[in-house]
Design a protein around this motif. Structure first.
Motif, PDB file in Angstrom:
ATOM      1  N   VAL A 258      38.148  23.527  45.557  1.00  0.00           N
ATOM      2  CA  VAL A 258      39.380  23.636  44.777  1.00  0.00           C
ATOM      3  C   VAL A 258      39.110  24.302  43.431  1.00  0.00           C
ATOM      4  O   VAL A 258      39.917  25.098  42.945  1.00  0.00           O
ATOM      5  N   PHE A 259      37.970  24.008  42.837  1.00  0.00           N
ATOM      6  CA  PHE A 259      37.568  24.660  41.587  1.00  0.00           C
ATOM      7  C   PHE A 259      37.537  26.171  41.774  1.00  0.00           C
ATOM      8  O   PHE A 259      38.006  26.937  40.918  1.00  0.00           O
ATOM      9  N   GLY A 260      36.982  26.610  42.908  1.00  0.00           N
ATOM     10  CA  GLY A 260      36.931  28.043  43.184  1.00  0.00           C
ATOM     11  C   GLY A 260      38.302  28.644  43.411  1.00  0.00           C
ATOM     12  O   GLY A 260      38.592  29.755  42.935  1.00  0.00           O
ATOM     13  N   LEU A 261      39.170  27.933  44.132  1.00  0.00           N
ATOM     14  CA  LEU A 261      40.530  28.437  44.361  1.00  0.00           C
ATOM     15  C   LEU A 261      41.295  28.559  43.059  1.00  0.00           C
ATOM     16  O   LEU A 261      42.038  29.527  42.846  1.00  0.00           O
ATOM     17  N   ILE A 262      41.123  27.575  42.183  1.00  0.00           N
ATOM     18  CA  ILE A 262      41.775  27.658  40.868  1.00  0.00           C
ATOM     19  C   ILE A 262      41.238  28.851  40.100  1.00  0.00           C
ATOM     20  O   ILE A 262      41.990  29.581  39.442  1.00  0.00           O
ATOM     21  N   GLY A 263      39.924  29.070  40.192  1.00  0.00           N
ATOM     22  CA  GLY A 263      39.337  30.217  39.519  1.00  0.00           C
ATOM     23  C   GLY A 263      39.917  31.536  39.998  1.00  0.00           C
ATOM     24  O   GLY A 263      40.149  32.452  39.199  1.00  0.00           O
ATOM     25  N   LEU A 264      40.180  31.637  41.302  1.00  0.00           N
ATOM     26  CA  LEU A 264      40.777  32.869  41.833  1.00  0.00           C
ATOM     27  C   LEU A 264      42.169  33.112  41.260  1.00  0.00           C
ATOM     28  O   LEU A 264      42.544  34.249  40.987  1.00  0.00           O
ATOM     29  N   THR A 265      42.951  32.038  41.085  1.00  0.00           N
ATOM     30  CA  THR A 265      44.299  32.221  40.525  1.00  0.00           C
ATOM     31  C   THR A 265      44.242  32.733  39.089  1.00  0.00           C
ATOM     32  O   THR A 265      45.203  33.319  38.595  1.00  0.00           O
ATOM     33  N   GLY A 266      43.105  32.509  38.413  1.00  0.00           N
ATOM     34  CA  GLY A 266      42.977  32.969  37.038  1.00  0.00           C
ATOM     35  C   GLY A 266      42.964  34.472  36.892  1.00  0.00           C
ATOM     36  O   GLY A 266      43.168  34.994  35.788  1.00  0.00           O
ATOM     37  N   PHE A 267      42.728  35.204  38.006  1.00  0.00           N
ATOM     38  CA  PHE A 267      42.773  36.663  37.923  1.00  0.00           C
ATOM     39  C   PHE A 267      44.170  37.165  37.580  1.00  0.00           C
ATOM     40  O   PHE A 267      44.318  38.227  36.976  1.00  0.00           O
ATOM     41  N   VAL A 268      45.203  36.427  37.972  1.00  0.00           N
ATOM     42  CA  VAL A 268      46.580  36.878  37.719  1.00  0.00           C
ATOM     43  C   VAL A 268      46.878  36.951  36.219  1.00  0.00           C
ATOM     44  O   VAL A 268      47.247  38.022  35.706  1.00  0.00           O
ATOM     45  N   PRO A 269      46.741  35.850  35.446  1.00  0.00           N
ATOM     46  CA  PRO A 269      46.984  35.981  34.002  1.00  0.00           C
ATOM     47  C   PRO A 269      45.995  36.917  33.322  1.00  0.00           C
ATOM     48  O   PRO A 269      46.344  37.587  32.331  1.00  0.00           O
ATOM     49  N   ASN A 270      44.775  37.000  33.863  1.00  0.00           N
ATOM     50  CA  ASN A 270      43.786  37.913  33.287  1.00  0.00           C
ATOM     51  C   ASN A 270      44.268  39.361  33.394  1.00  0.00           C
ATOM     52  O   ASN A 270      44.281  40.102  32.397  1.00  0.00           O
ATOM     53  N   LEU A 271      44.687  39.770  34.574  1.00  0.00           N
ATOM     54  CA  LEU A 271      45.134  41.150  34.777  1.00  0.00           C
ATOM     55  C   LEU A 271      46.425  41.448  34.029  1.00  0.00           C
ATOM     56  O   LEU A 271      46.608  42.549  33.494  1.00  0.00           O
TER      57      LEU A 271
END
Length: 405
Positions: A258-271
């Motif tokens: 789940v930590f990794g999945l949350i990390g993947l969602t962080g690409f959206v606000p980053n981009l």
């Protein structure tokens, strides 16, 4: 083990000890108390000894009404009032189980959607079948969810059931209605300190965290609410989803996933932040550094709210924020030297080296987050241990004793 409606269970057949503590969590149910206690009086005491324990989080006159009406009851009635409703309805139930004095505890709502006449059958079934948990199910032959008002509540109930059974097939084996709030459990089978209730689905919490319980079921017809308004809200539905995440991520490997999945969602606000900053004329290098902070903030909020909610009390929020940001940005700094190391020492091409560096820094970041951000502070000599807020608020007890007490 399923008991069908044609099976007749006589309370007189219940082996000793057959006494039961009926735990009723209440929140502003003053208009239901008189009818509830009347129906319990009519259907329970002549079949097995009982006491009724209200765990109350109300802001209305519910505690006063209970005390007044309890004077005419032929069994002990106790009110535990909690000033802080920690854990919601589930927290109230755990407080009630902790305070119960009988071998059997029956949990039921205070709005009369759970028929008190079924209490003796729940205990009798548990004694006859040697079960530790007996669930009143709406989904057995003879049961019904007729009292659910509106298509929305029916759809939410059905979806919640499917989701829970899909996520916890082992823990919910033998339970056809994991959303039921009406059940009997042997007090000896419950370890209250192991429970971390969140919201109103306490049966799910008990079944998953307590381990393999021997389970029986009886059918029941979910009744219409006697008075007042339903406590099922969008907020409670969101708390239920958070509860599912907490239960599912109890194991370290699941938490890391789940930590990794949350990390993947962080690409959206980053981009999104990177696009906005570069369009505003900022050079792409400082823009990337700033945009990364947007992803870090997003990840931190999700991890705080979903993954480590119960560990937030171990450190001050500012301490947690600073540590998390340091680890997240160290990830970027460490990745480039790792890529160079893998290319030079292992002879990898750039793309495989980058992938291996991403996996390595991810594992290190997860381990660091658990150990440095959300672990308990080390106790220093002569100082008390820092701990999180209690899962169950300490209630104040008032006993309104009936004629048989």
């Amino acid at each position: 083990m399923t008991v069908h409606p044609e099976t007749e269970l006589d309370g007189a057949e219940v082996p000793e000890p057959g006494a039961v503590t009926i735990v009723v969590p209440t929140f502003n149910e003053q208009d239901n108390i008189a009818e509830l206690l009347y129906r319990i009086t009519e259907s329970v005491p002549h079949r097995l000894p009982c006491e009724v324990l209200f765990v109350d989080d109300s802001s209305d006159e519910t505690p006063r009404v209970i005390r007044e009406i309890a004077q005419d009851c032929p069994f002990p009635v106790t009110v535990l009032h909690r000033d802080e409703p920690t854990g919601g309805l589930g927290g109230a139930v755990v407080a009630g189980i902790r305070a119960a004095t009988s071998d059997w505890v029956v949990v039921m709502d205070g709005d009369l959607q759970h028929p008190p006449s079924l209490v003796p059958e729940l205990v009798a079934t548990g004694e006859q079948e040697g079960a530790q948990l007996v669930v009143a199910s709406r989904y057995l032959p003879g049961g019904s969810r007729a009292g659910l008002s509106g298509g929305h509540r029916v759809a939410v109930s059905r979806a919640s059931t499917w989701l829970a059974k899909g996520l916890f097939p082992r823990g919910l084996r033998g339970i056809s209605d994991p959303m039921s709030g009406f059940f009997a459990i042997r007090r000896a089978a419950v370890h209250p300190d192991a429970l971390k209730p969140l919201g109103y689905k306490i049966l799910l919490e008990l079944a998953v965290r307590t381990g393999r319980l021997s389970v029986a079921e009886v059918p029941f017809v979910f009744q219409e609410r006697h008075a007042g308004e339903s406590k099922s809200t969008v907020r409670e539905e969101l708390r239920y989803l958070r509860h599912l995440v907490e239960l599912r991520t109890a194991a370290p490997l699941a938490r890391m996933l789940v930590f990794g999945l949350i990390g993947l969602t962080g690409f959206v606000p980053n981009l999104l932040a990177l696009s906005a900053l570069t369009h505003a004329g900022l050079h792409y290098l400082p823009a990337e550094i700033l945009a990364n902070q947007a992803g870090v903030a997003w990840n931190f909020l999700l991890i705080e709210g979903l993954l480590f909610r119960t560990r937030r009390g171990h450190r001050h929020w500012a301490d947690r924020t600073a540590r998390f940001a340091l680890l997240a940005n160290a990830d970027l700094v460490l990745r480039i030297p790792l890529i160079a190391l893998f290319v030079r020492e292992l002879g990898l091409a750039v793309l495989p080296a980058t992938a291996l560096a991403l996996v390595t820094t991810f594992v290190l970041r997860f381990a660091g987050t658990e150990a440095l951000v959300y672990a308990r502070k080390t106790k220093k000599p002569g100082t008390p241990q820092v701990s999180g807020p209690p899962e169950i608020a300490e209630p104040t007890a008032e006993t309104a004793t009936g004629a048989a007490a």
